[in-house]
Write a protein that holds these residues in place. Structure first.
Motif, PDB file in Angstrom:
ATOM      1  N   VAL A   1      27.082  96.496  37.278  1.00 43.07           N
ATOM      2  CA  VAL A   1      26.905  95.293  36.563  1.00 43.07           C
ATOM      3  C   VAL A   1      25.815  94.599  37.134  1.00 43.07           C
ATOM      4  O   VAL A   1      24.789  93.974  36.206  1.00 43.07           O
ATOM      5  N   THR A   2      25.567  94.343  38.379  1.00 40.19           N
ATOM      6  CA  THR A   2      24.511  93.713  38.921  1.00 40.19           C
ATOM      7  C   THR A   2      24.292  94.447  40.246  1.00 40.19           C
ATOM      8  O   THR A   2      24.927  95.438  40.452  1.00 40.19           O
ATOM      9  N   ASP A   3      23.074  94.042  41.044  1.00 31.50           N
ATOM     10  CA  ASP A   3      22.837  94.781  42.438  1.00 31.50           C
ATOM     11  C   ASP A   3      24.078  94.732  43.168  1.00 31.50           C
ATOM     12  O   ASP A   3      24.186  95.695  43.861  1.00 31.50           O
ATOM     13  N   ASN A   4      24.982  93.642  43.171  1.00 33.94           N
ATOM     14  CA  ASN A   4      26.010  93.560  44.076  1.00 33.94           C
ATOM     15  C   ASN A   4      27.129  93.960  43.391  1.00 33.94           C
ATOM     16  O   ASN A   4      28.451  93.659  44.113  1.00 33.94           O
ATOM     17  N   MET A   5      27.335  94.269  42.154  1.00 30.14           N
ATOM     18  CA  MET A   5      28.893  94.415  41.566  1.00 30.14           C
ATOM     19  C   MET A   5      28.938  95.809  40.674  1.00 30.14           C
ATOM     20  O   MET A   5      27.938  95.864  39.872  1.00 30.14           O
TER      21      MET A   5
END
Length: 85
Positions: A16-20
């Protein structure tokens, strides 16, 4: 809270994102009028789905989550799983 039912669908893992990362699963409740509840498993909780497949009877411990958009005009709700047995 808990949802009891049968795994109807397990989606693919999505970045979803760089961290998710997340996986969406659908649980079919077992009642007179079955409901199909989408539950998100996020980051490390994605691993909870390992070894579980479609048709498996499960109990999912969940948190109800809600956020407002940055301008405060729209509400987003999700159901996040944190335990699966």
């Amino acid at each position: 809270m808990e949802i009891k039912g049968i795994i109807h669908l397990i989606g693919d893992k999505k970045q979803v994102t760089d961290n998710m990362t997340k996986i969406e699963a659908v649980i079919q409740t077992q009642e007179q009028y079955p409901q199909y509840i989408k539950v998100e498993f996020v980051n490390a909780k994605c691993d909870l789905l390992n070894g579980f497949g479609i048709g498996r009877e499960v109990t999912v411990s969940i948190n109800l989550r809600g956020n407002l958009s940055k301008d405060g005009s729209t509400s987003y709700n999700s159901i996040q799983g944190w335990k699966l047995i």
